[in-house]
Write an enzyme that holds these catalytic residues in place. Structure first.
Site, PDB file in Angstrom:
ATOM      1  N   GLY A 107       0.818  -1.259   0.085  1.00  0.00           N
ATOM      2  CA  GLY A 107      -0.089  -0.204   0.051  1.00  0.00           C
ATOM      3  C   GLY A 107       0.879   1.267  -0.034  1.00  0.00           C
ATOM      4  O   GLY A 107       2.189   1.355   0.642  1.00  0.00           O
ATOM      5  N   GLY A 109       0.334   5.618   0.792  1.00  0.00           N
ATOM      6  CA  GLY A 109      -0.052   6.547   1.511  1.00  0.00           C
ATOM      7  C   GLY A 109       0.454   8.057   1.275  1.00  0.00           C
ATOM      8  O   GLY A 109       1.511   8.138   0.487  1.00  0.00           O
ATOM      9  N   GLY A 110       0.031   8.999   1.958  1.00  0.00           N
ATOM     10  CA  GLY A 110       0.411  10.306   1.503  1.00  0.00           C
ATOM     11  C   GLY A 110       1.876  10.316   2.070  1.00  0.00           C
ATOM     12  O   GLY A 110       2.721  11.032   1.469  1.00  0.00           O
ATOM     13  N   LYS A 129       6.962  -0.995   7.088  1.00  0.00           N
ATOM     14  CA  LYS A 129       6.296   0.552   6.525  1.00  0.00           C
ATOM     15  C   LYS A 129       7.409   1.444   6.642  1.00  0.00           C
ATOM     16  O   LYS A 129       8.409   1.283   7.547  1.00  0.00           O
ATOM     17  CB  LYS A 129       5.309   1.219   7.693  1.00  0.00           C
ATOM     18  CG  LYS A 129       4.822   2.358   7.335  1.00  0.00           C
ATOM     19  CD  LYS A 129       3.409   2.663   8.150  1.00  0.00           C
ATOM     20  CE  LYS A 129       2.937   4.028   7.674  1.00  0.00           C
ATOM     21  NZ  LYS A 129       1.461   4.336   8.559  1.00  0.00           N
ATOM     22  N   ASP A 223      -8.465   8.267  13.265  1.00  0.00           N
ATOM     23  CA  ASP A 223      -8.388   7.875  12.269  1.00  0.00           C
ATOM     24  C   ASP A 223      -9.071   6.656  11.885  1.00  0.00           C
ATOM     25  O   ASP A 223      -8.824   5.667  11.048  1.00  0.00           O
ATOM     26  CB  ASP A 223      -7.255   7.918  11.356  1.00  0.00           C
ATOM     27  CG  ASP A 223      -7.194   8.045   9.782  1.00  0.00           C
ATOM     28  OD1 ASP A 223      -8.628   8.701   9.404  1.00  0.00           O
ATOM     29  OD2 ASP A 223      -6.588   7.884   9.184  1.00  0.00           O
TER      30      ASP A 223
END
Length: 299
Positions: A107, A109-110, A129, A223
């Protein structure tokens, strides 16, 4: 600037493609220079208006490898993204290749990416990550990334994704976490359209228990949404992504006034910069429940 049969030429000043530390990790002795200067491991990516970078690329679909990492073919019409992905894989392999075999991207993300990796020492699949934004210690991206790793590592609950390890090579800021082999609730919702009452309760009641656990420790996730709830192979829901989580005392707007979180799930107090606590997460979980039951957002 141009694309050839097996290479791309990119303008380095328009958008930094790769931090300088990764250059030592690139195969074939590739080099980039600007005015004969080398940058330190903690420097920002090279910024120059008149630098061209010649990049030999693997042939898409050929299974070509960069230092043992399979390079994914670039998306159609986006050769620059393909160059950037190849650089990031080479950078990771150079910095962490002795510990992890980088298998593929899970994945994006920003400010971070998650990779499927094999821990070479434990022969275990994990999720890695890494921070993809600037690595200046004063950067808010670095602070939030480090905080996410520390908060998640301090929590032990069957419905939370566990963090295994973390580190900073100088070129790469990273942490590894438990691999959840299953879809997110967002993916389930996309497929099913909406869930039954029984399915919704089964998916969210364990998450409510996980929230009670973190709230008892004065932590607010901030979130909660379907894409941050994973369903593992046994059907157990797992809450992940503590990237914007905060302790209750510090859970307000960022110093710049920017809101953190996903707007559709934010409680009113988050929009006005007020104090948030566990009820903020319960509000977001309520929005999530509505979405699971109806297939649409309430607002």
């Amino acid at each position: 600037l141009a694309a050839g049969g097996g290479s791309d030429v990119c303008h380095a000043g328009e958008r930094p493609l790769v931090p300088a530390p990764s250059l030592s990790a690139l195969p074939g002795g590739w080099q980039m220079g600007t005015a004969g200067k080398r940058m330190s491991a903690r420097s920002r990516p090279i910024q120059a208006s008149n630098v061209a970078l010649y990049v030999p690329l693997p042939v898409p679909g050929s299974g070509a490898k960069l230092s043992g990492v399979t390079a994914e073919p670039p998306p159609a019409g986006d050769s620059r993204q393909g160059v950037e992905d190849a650089f990031r894989l080479a950078q990771l392999d150079g910095a962490l290749g002795d510990r992890f075999e980088i298998l593929r991207v899970l994945g994006k993300g920003g400010s971070g990416r998650v990779y499927l990796v094999r821990n070479r020492r434990l022969d275990r699949l994990e999720a890695l990550k890494v921070l993809t934004e600037e690595t200046d210690d004063r950067s808010p991206f670095v602070r939030r990334f480090t905080q996410e790793a520390r908060l998640a590592a301090s929590l032990k609950h069957p419905n939370l994704v566990s963090v295994y390890d973390a580190g900073d090579t100088g070129a790469v800021l990273w942490f590894t976490m438990e691999l959840v082999e299953g879809p997110s609730l967002a993916r389930v919702l996309d497929t099913a359209g909406r869930l039954s009452e029984a399915e919704t309760v089964a998916a969210l009641l364990p998450i409510l228990d996980a929230l009670a656990y973190i709230h008892q420790r004065d932590i607010v996730h901030r979130d909660i949404k379907p894409s941050n709830i994973m369903i593992d192979a046994s059907g157990l829901p797992r809450l992940t992504d503590f990237g914007v989580a905060k302790t209750v005392d510090s859970a307000r707007k960022t110093a710049t006034g920017a809101l953190l979180g996903t707007p559709a799930y934010l409680a009113p107090e988050q929009f006005v910069g007020g104090r948030v606590d566990g009820r903020t997460d319960i509000y977001a979980l309520g929005v999530t429940m509505y979405e699971l039951l109806t297939g649409t957002l309430p607002f």
